[in-house]
Design a protein around this motif. Sequence first.
Motif, PDB file in Angstrom:
ATOM      1  N   GLN A  74       0.858  -1.143   0.027  1.00 15.91           N
ATOM      2  CA  GLN A  74       0.074  -0.069  -0.027  1.00 15.91           C
ATOM      3  C   GLN A  74       0.820   1.303   0.072  1.00 15.91           C
ATOM      4  OE1 GLN A  74      -3.358  -0.396   2.870  1.00 15.91           O
ATOM      5  NE2 GLN A  74      -4.060  -1.158   0.929  1.00 15.91           N
ATOM      6  N   HIS A  75       0.078   2.314  -0.238  1.00 16.09           N
ATOM      7  CA  HIS A  75       0.906   3.795  -0.217  1.00 16.09           C
ATOM      8  C   HIS A  75       1.216   4.226   1.230  1.00 16.09           C
ATOM      9  CE1 HIS A  75       0.657   4.353  -4.503  1.00 16.09           C
ATOM     10  NE2 HIS A  75      -0.512   4.111  -4.604  1.00 16.09           N
ATOM     11  N   GLN A  76       0.377   3.823   2.168  1.00 10.70           N
ATOM     12  CA  GLN A  76       0.336   4.021   3.561  1.00 10.70           C
ATOM     13  C   GLN A  76       0.509   2.749   4.249  1.00 10.70           C
ATOM     14  OE1 GLN A  76      -2.236   7.106   5.254  1.00 10.70           O
ATOM     15  NE2 GLN A  76      -2.076   6.244   7.033  1.00 10.70           N
ATOM     16  N   PHE A  77       1.325   2.729   5.224  1.00 11.53           N
ATOM     17  CA  PHE A  77       1.357   1.442   5.908  1.00 11.53           C
ATOM     18  C   PHE A  77       1.997   1.633   7.239  1.00 11.53           C
ATOM     19  CE2 PHE A  77       4.927   1.187   3.237  1.00 11.53           C
ATOM     20  CZ  PHE A  77       6.025   0.732   4.145  1.00 11.53           C
ATOM     21  N   SER A  78       1.772   0.881   8.346  1.00 13.97           N
ATOM     22  CA  SER A  78       2.377   1.259   9.626  1.00 13.97           C
ATOM     23  C   SER A  78       3.539  -0.049   9.884  1.00 13.97           C
ATOM     24  CB  SER A  78       1.467   1.061  10.730  1.00 13.97           C
ATOM     25  OG  SER A  78       0.863   0.018  10.693  1.00 13.97           O
ATOM     26  N   LYS A  79       4.620   0.347  10.682  1.00 13.72           N
ATOM     27  CA  LYS A  79       5.680  -0.297  10.884  1.00 13.72           C
ATOM     28  C   LYS A  79       6.502  -0.181  12.157  1.00 13.72           C
ATOM     29  CE  LYS A  79       9.054  -0.268   7.779  1.00 13.72           C
ATOM     30  NZ  LYS A  79      10.411  -0.019   8.001  1.00 13.72           N
ATOM     31  N   VAL A  80       6.811  -1.152  12.887  1.00 10.44           N
ATOM     32  CA  VAL A  80       7.682  -0.899  13.728  1.00 10.44           C
ATOM     33  C   VAL A  80       9.354  -1.122  13.499  1.00 10.44           C
ATOM     34  CG1 VAL A  80       8.620  -1.819  16.224  1.00 10.44           C
ATOM     35  CG2 VAL A  80       6.101  -1.420  15.724  1.00 10.44           C
ATOM     36  N   GLU A  81      10.143  -0.039  13.539  1.00 14.11           N
ATOM     37  CA  GLU A  81      11.312  -0.097  13.105  1.00 14.11           C
ATOM     38  C   GLU A  81      12.272  -0.220  13.947  1.00 14.11           C
ATOM     39  OE1 GLU A  81      13.946   0.262   9.500  1.00 14.11           O
ATOM     40  OE2 GLU A  81      11.947   0.003   9.986  1.00 14.11           O
ATOM     41  N   LEU A  82      13.459  -0.856  13.686  1.00 13.49           N
ATOM     42  CA  LEU A  82      14.528  -1.149  14.362  1.00 13.49           C
ATOM     43  C   LEU A  82      15.724  -0.392  13.991  1.00 13.49           C
ATOM     44  CD1 LEU A  82      14.256  -4.767  15.437  1.00 13.49           C
ATOM     45  CD2 LEU A  82      13.631  -3.095  16.814  1.00 13.49           C
ATOM     46  N   VAL A  83      16.573   0.329  14.501  1.00 10.40           N
ATOM     47  CA  VAL A  83      17.957   1.109  14.080  1.00 10.40           C
ATOM     48  C   VAL A  83      19.039   0.856  15.294  1.00 10.40           C
ATOM     49  CG1 VAL A  83      19.151   3.205  13.856  1.00 10.40           C
ATOM     50  CG2 VAL A  83      16.963   2.643  12.583  1.00 10.40           C
ATOM     51  N   SER A  84      20.173   0.451  14.707  1.00 16.22           N
ATOM     52  CA  SER A  84      21.529   0.508  15.821  1.00 16.22           C
ATOM     53  C   SER A  84      22.490   1.364  15.002  1.00 16.22           C
ATOM     54  CB  SER A  84      21.729  -1.080  15.829  1.00 16.22           C
ATOM     55  OG  SER A  84      20.867  -1.961  16.417  1.00 16.22           O
ATOM     56  N   ILE A  85      23.320   1.965  15.907  1.00 14.29           N
ATOM     57  CA  ILE A  85      24.108   2.860  15.548  1.00 14.29           C
ATOM     58  C   ILE A  85      25.368   2.207  16.596  1.00 14.29           C
ATOM     59  CG2 ILE A  85      25.447   4.995  15.681  1.00 14.29           C
ATOM     60  CD1 ILE A  85      22.256   5.901  15.255  1.00 14.29           C
ATOM     61  N   CYS A  86      26.589   1.718  15.983  1.00 18.22           N
ATOM     62  CA  CYS A  86      27.561   1.084  16.730  1.00 18.22           C
ATOM     63  C   CYS A  86      29.088   1.252  16.198  1.00 18.22           C
ATOM     64  CB  CYS A  86      27.298  -0.336  16.828  1.00 18.22           C
ATOM     65  SG  CYS A  86      27.410  -1.428  15.273  1.00 18.22           S
ATOM     66  N   MET A  87      29.811   0.741  16.991  1.00 19.81           N
ATOM     67  CA  MET A  87      31.266   0.783  16.654  1.00 19.81           C
ATOM     68  C   MET A  87      31.512   0.064  15.431  1.00 19.81           C
ATOM     69  SD  MET A  87      33.101   3.153  18.301  1.00 19.81           S
ATOM     70  CE  MET A  87      34.666   2.506  18.444  1.00 19.81           C
ATOM     71  N   PRO A  88      32.606   0.210  14.336  1.00 16.85           N
ATOM     72  CA  PRO A  88      32.767  -0.636  13.385  1.00 16.85           C
ATOM     73  C   PRO A  88      32.855  -2.283  13.673  1.00 16.85           C
ATOM     74  CG  PRO A  88      33.885   1.390  13.169  1.00 16.85           C
ATOM     75  CD  PRO A  88      33.381   1.315  14.502  1.00 16.85           C
ATOM     76  N   GLU A  89      33.636  -2.413  14.618  1.00 12.89           N
ATOM     77  CA  GLU A  89      34.037  -3.950  14.917  1.00 12.89           C
ATOM     78  C   GLU A  89      32.674  -4.703  15.533  1.00 12.89           C
ATOM     79  OE1 GLU A  89      35.528  -1.296  18.400  1.00 12.89           O
ATOM     80  OE2 GLU A  89      35.431  -1.288  16.177  1.00 12.89           O
ATOM     81  N   LYS A  90      31.818  -3.804  15.927  1.00 12.40           N
ATOM     82  CA  LYS A  90      30.619  -4.569  16.364  1.00 12.40           C
ATOM     83  C   LYS A  90      29.439  -4.857  15.602  1.00 12.40           C
ATOM     84  CE  LYS A  90      32.295  -4.396  20.760  1.00 12.40           C
ATOM     85  NZ  LYS A  90      32.512  -5.670  21.591  1.00 12.40           N
ATOM     86  N   SER A  91      29.663  -4.454  14.469  1.00  8.07           N
ATOM     87  CA  SER A  91      28.386  -4.314  13.486  1.00  8.07           C
ATOM     88  C   SER A  91      27.845  -5.766  13.085  1.00  8.07           C
ATOM     89  CB  SER A  91      28.553  -3.344  12.181  1.00  8.07           C
ATOM     90  OG  SER A  91      29.553  -3.833  11.179  1.00  8.07           O
ATOM     91  N   HIS A  92      28.775  -6.581  12.873  1.00  9.76           N
ATOM     92  CA  HIS A  92      28.582  -7.945  12.295  1.00  9.76           C
ATOM     93  C   HIS A  92      27.587  -8.719  13.728  1.00  9.76           C
ATOM     94  CE1 HIS A  92      28.775 -11.933  10.837  1.00  9.76           C
ATOM     95  NE2 HIS A  92      28.887 -12.303  12.031  1.00  9.76           N
ATOM     96  N   ASP A  93      28.042  -8.436  14.655  1.00 10.23           N
ATOM     97  CA  ASP A  93      27.306  -8.936  15.718  1.00 10.23           C
ATOM     98  C   ASP A  93      25.914  -8.195  16.175  1.00 10.23           C
ATOM     99  OD1 ASP A  93      29.262 -10.888  16.440  1.00 10.23           O
ATOM    100  OD2 ASP A  93      30.173  -9.677  18.231  1.00 10.23           O
ATOM    101  N   GLU A  94      25.866  -7.159  15.802  1.00 12.88           N
ATOM    102  CA  GLU A  94      24.792  -6.358  16.129  1.00 12.88           C
ATOM    103  C   GLU A  94      23.618  -6.717  14.816  1.00 12.88           C
ATOM    104  OE1 GLU A  94      22.619  -3.578  18.207  1.00 12.88           O
ATOM    105  OE2 GLU A  94      24.615  -4.215  18.413  1.00 12.88           O
ATOM    106  N   HIS A  95      24.115  -6.875  13.662  1.00 16.85           N
ATOM    107  CA  HIS A  95      23.264  -7.486  12.660  1.00 16.85           C
ATOM    108  C   HIS A  95      22.491  -8.636  13.052  1.00 16.85           C
ATOM    109  CE1 HIS A  95      22.715  -8.123   8.140  1.00 16.85           C
ATOM    110  NE2 HIS A  95      21.678  -7.636   8.689  1.00 16.85           N
ATOM    111  N   GLU A  96      23.353  -9.693  13.647  1.00 18.29           N
ATOM    112  CA  GLU A  96      22.882 -10.934  14.067  1.00 18.29           C
ATOM    113  C   GLU A  96      21.644 -10.502  15.300  1.00 18.29           C
ATOM    114  OE1 GLU A  96      23.414 -13.632  12.362  1.00 18.29           O
ATOM    115  OE2 GLU A  96      24.488 -12.567  11.172  1.00 18.29           O
ATOM    116  N   ARG A  97      22.048  -9.817  16.109  1.00 16.33           N
ATOM    117  CA  ARG A  97      21.226  -9.395  17.314  1.00 16.33           C
ATOM    118  C   ARG A  97      19.972  -8.852  16.841  1.00 16.33           C
ATOM    119  NH1 ARG A  97      19.855  -5.604  21.206  1.00 16.33           N
ATOM    120  NH2 ARG A  97      20.144  -6.347  23.521  1.00 16.33           N
TER     121      ARG A  97
END
Length: 426
Positions: free
Chosen positions: A277-300
Motif C-alpha cells: 500500500q501507499h500508506q502502512f504502519s511499521k515498527v522499525e529497529l535502528v542500531s548505531i555502533c562501533m565498526p567492529e561490532k556491526s556484524h554481531d549487532e546485525h545478528e542481534r
Amino acid sequence: MLDINFIKNNLEIVKNSMKNRSFTFDFDALLKLDDNRRSVMQETQNMQSKQNAIAKEIGMIKSAKKDGNIDDLMKQSEEIKHTLAKLEENDAKLQHEIKEILATIPNILQDAVPFGTDDTQNLQISAFGEKKSFNFDIKEHYEIGEKLGIMDFESARKISGSRFVLLRSDLAKLERALKNFMLDTHAAEFGYEEIYVPHLVNANSMFGTGQLPKFDNGYITTDGMYLIPTSEVPLTNIAADMIISEEKLPMRFTSYSQCFRSEAGAAGKDTAGMFRQHQFSKVELVSICMPEKSHDEHERMLMAAENILKKLDLHYRVCLLCSGDTGFCSSKTYDIEVWLPGQKQYREISSCSNTLDFQARRMMARYKTHDNKKGYVHTLNGSGVAIGRMIVAIIENYQNPDGTFNIPNALKPYMQNIDKITACNL
C-alpha cells in the motif's frame, strides 16, 4: 557513500562488487576527476607557498626600512590572489561533482553475500515452525476481512484512492495491539529505546540514509519536506553531524510510524488486499555502533525481529539476499519471509540490513574513542516488523472454517483477552 580513497585503494574489490550487483559504472572517469582535483590542490599549495614567500619578503623589506621597490612584489601577490580564487572555485566545483557521482554508487557487498540476479536466488539459511494445515477451503486475508466488515477498501478508495484501506472495529484494535506488543517486546527484551519520530523530514535526512538522490519515489510537500518511507530515516539521522563517545555506543532505537511510498510495487502486483500500500504502519529497529561490532549487532537485530514471529507462532524462513537483490545502501541483508497459506507462498515481512559506514559518511556520523581516535560509526536498520503484513499473516494463518480468525496468545492481553475476531456489527 563510498570513500574515494577506498575506491582507489580497493578498485578491483569495488568493481567486482558492482559487477555482482549488475551495476555498471565508469570508475576510470571518476578517478580522472579525482586526479584533476588533486592537481588543483597541488597547484593551490604551490601558489600559497609563493604567496607566503612574497609576503615574507615584503615584510622583511618594510621591517628593515630598506630602500626598495615593493610594487612588483605587491603586483605578484595580487596576481597570485586572483589565481588562488580561481583554483578554489575549481576545487569546489570538482568536489561537488565527485560527491554527486559518489552519491549514486551503491554500497560494497560483504563476502558472505551470494551471487545472484534476483530474489529467486536468495539463500535460505533457517526456518521456524511448520506450515499450518487446514481441513477446509482457506481464504486470502482480504476475503475474510471484507466479509467480516472490518477491512474497508471501498471507503478508503472513495477517500484517498487505490492501495489504501480502512481498518474497522476489532481489526483497528489489532493494529494498535501489534504496535504496542512489538514496541514493548523490543524495549523490554532487547533494550531498544522507544522513540516517537517526525513523519516529515528534510532532504538532508533523506540523502543521509540513501533515499536521495537515486530513489526519489516518495511523497514531497510543496515546501520541500518528505513524508517518511520508513522511520529508519529519522531514527538513523539522530546521529547525523555528531561525534559520539565510544562508551555511548551502541545506540539502539525502535519506533512505530506510518510509512508512505508513492511506488507501491510493480504495476499489477498485489493489487488486491492490503499487502502493498501507499500508506502502512511499521515498527522499525535502528542500531548505531562501533565498526567492529556491526556484524554481531546485525545478528542481534535479526534475532529481535524473529522473536516477534516466534511469539506469534508464525511459520517463517530467513533468507540471505543475493547480490542482485541487496538494497542500494546495504552491504548484507537478511529477509524474514512469513508463510501465507491464503497466497500459498512466503512473503517478506522484515528486512534487516547492515550498511557499514555507508550512511554514516553521508550524514557525517562519527565516533570518538577514549584515546581520541575518530572514525565513522556503522548503522543498521530492520523491520521489527511491518504491521500491515503481520495482520495479513495472522488472518491467513489463524482463520477458522466459519470465516472468523483467532487471536495469537501473545496478543490477547493487548486485545482485552478476546479469543477471536468476528463480524463487525457497527
